[in-house]
Design an enzyme around this catalytic site. Structure first.
Site, short mmCIF file in Angstrom:
data_model
loop_
_atom_site.label_atom_id
_atom_site.label_comp_id
_atom_site.label_asym_id
_atom_site.label_seq_id
_atom_site.Cartn_x
_atom_site.Cartn_y
_atom_site.Cartn_z
N PHE A 114 0.86 -1.18 0.00
CA PHE A 114 0.00 0.00 0.00
C PHE A 114 0.90 1.23 0.00
O PHE A 114 1.55 1.54 1.00
CB PHE A 114 -0.94 0.05 1.20
N ASP A 147 9.55 2.85 1.69
CA ASP A 147 8.35 3.61 2.02
C ASP A 147 8.16 3.52 3.54
O ASP A 147 7.63 2.55 4.06
CB ASP A 147 7.14 3.03 1.29
N LYS A 161 2.94 11.39 6.65
CA LYS A 161 2.11 11.22 7.83
C LYS A 161 2.65 11.97 9.04
O LYS A 161 2.39 13.15 9.20
CB LYS A 161 1.88 9.74 8.11
#
Length: 404
Positions: free
Chosen positions: A145, A230, A259
């Protein structure tokens, strides 16, 4: 307050009426928050065990981050990258130093960081490695993801995220996560990068086998391929280290961050790499109007300074041990398996008992907010400011849900 006066039902109905249904949120309407706690429009408090999918690593409204935002709001919020502002250099320098890299390219969302990484890797492949023009490929993992853009969902294996968004972007090779042999076999002379999550979050907090990430690092080095990590969910203290790659002493060629970098206040993302990689970009070849804006940089710099103390990494490691110890005690008592590192856990609930959605709804009624992912799996990712007592409270509520 009597039941007819509750504001939550009407607020939920309004949200469903006026919003595209691309999410299935729990029926709770948050009005305020502080630290690890949320309060809804009817005054009920909840322990936040999701932390905005790790965007709130430092808790809600961390005083230093809020102060940095307030101070910057009174001075300057946006210039675009047409000009240099006085917060830009500090943010880029301090983040680069935290990452151990030469350069930083600020963006806004995690997906933008991933898209930037893909573009830079391809450009590096053509200009530095000498890949055949138009033939660059990137190896990715099943269960990944990395975001929601058209290019990113093109290499997703989640049909719910991918279906009906074609035609899909070519140039990606998907291999099983954790399978070093399959990854090695997928690399050829036109491969420019391997793009991986050190721990797969959306898939259910999947930790790869020991030795996998070092093996990937060695293969990438040997085959002259960039390793893109990531760390948008796994990084910035979540797993007990600054970056999840550190658990196996792996240093990627590029960090993709987001984030928590915005402190839960503004969207901030970034790519960090050495000059031989990010240096392939020249003026006009990539950009973002809001990327690296003054407000984002002011907050992001304070985030980096919080991480530089090491306090939050230590809290995640120490409190994570307490969390995982308590979760392991529930295996065989409603839980089938527990995975994760630090203050991050994926829990597989016995599907004979309930789905992950049902578990999340029952936890909500007990004052704990978490979120389901695939099937009967839920994720726990509380803010790193959570206390021992609050962890014990969350564990007690989970145990009660499993035995209802």
């Amino acid at each position: 307050m009597i039941k007819d006066e509750l504001r939550t039902p009407g607020a939920v109905r309004d949200a469903q009426r006026w919003t595209a249904h691309n999410y299935h949120p729990l029926p709770v309407v948050i009005a305020s928050a502080e630290g690890a706690w949320l309060t809804d429009v009817d005054g009920r408090r909840y322990l936040d065990c999701l932390a905005g999918y790790s965007a709130l690593n430092f808790g809600h409204r961390h005083p230093k981050l809020v102060d940095a935002a307030h101070a910057q709001l009174d001075r300057l919020t946006l210039t675009s990258r047409a000009f240099i502002h006085d917060q830009f250099a500090d943010f880029c320098r301090e983040l680069a130093q935290l990452c151990g890299k030469d350069l930083v390219l600020p963006m806004n969302t995690g997906a933008e960081a991933v898209e930037t990484g893909i573009k830079v890797a391809r450009k590096w492949g053509y200009q530095v490695k000498g890949v055949t023009p138009g033939q660059a490929n990137i190896v990715v993992a099943e269960g990944n993801f990395h975001g929601r853009t058209t290019t990113i969902v093109s290499f997703s294996t989640d049909e719910e995220a991918r279906a009906d968004y074609g035609p899909y972007t070519p140039g990606f090779r998907v291999v099983p996560y954790g399978d070093l042999d399959a990854l090695t076999a997928a690399i050829d002379g036109d491969t420019v990068a391997v793009l991986l999550e050190p721990i797969q979050g959306e898939q259910g907090v999947i930790v790869p086998p020991a030795g996998y990430l070092p093996g990937v690092r060695q293969v990438c080095t040997t085959r002259n391929v960039l390793l893109l990590a990531d760390e948008i969910q796994s990084g910035l203290g979540r797993t007990g280290t600054t970056f999840a790659c550190e658990h196996e002493d792996v240093v990627p060629d590029m960090y993709l961050l987001g984030k928590a970098l915005g402190g839960g206040i503004v969207p901030v993302s970034a790519v960090a790499a050495d000059a031989e990689v990010l240096g392939v970009l020249k003026p006009g070849e990539h950009g973002s109007t809001f990327g690296g804006n003054p407000l984002a940089c002011a907050v992001g710099t304070e985030v980096v300074r919080l991480l530089a103390t090491g306090e939050f990494q230590r809290r995640s490691a120490e409190l994570g041990a307490r969390l995982h110890g308590g979760l392991q005690a529930l295996v065989g008592k409603g839980l089938l398996a527990v995975r994760g590192r630090g203050l991050w856990a994926g829990l597989d609930i016995d599907p004979a008992l309930m789905t992950g959605r049902e578990a999340s709804e029952r936890l909500m009624t007990r004052g704990v907010l978490a979120k389901d992912t695939h099937g009967s799996t839920i994720r726990l990712a509380p803010p790193l400011v959570i206390t021992e007592e609050e962890i014990d409270y969350a564990l007690a509520q989970l145990a009660a849900v499993l035995t209802e």
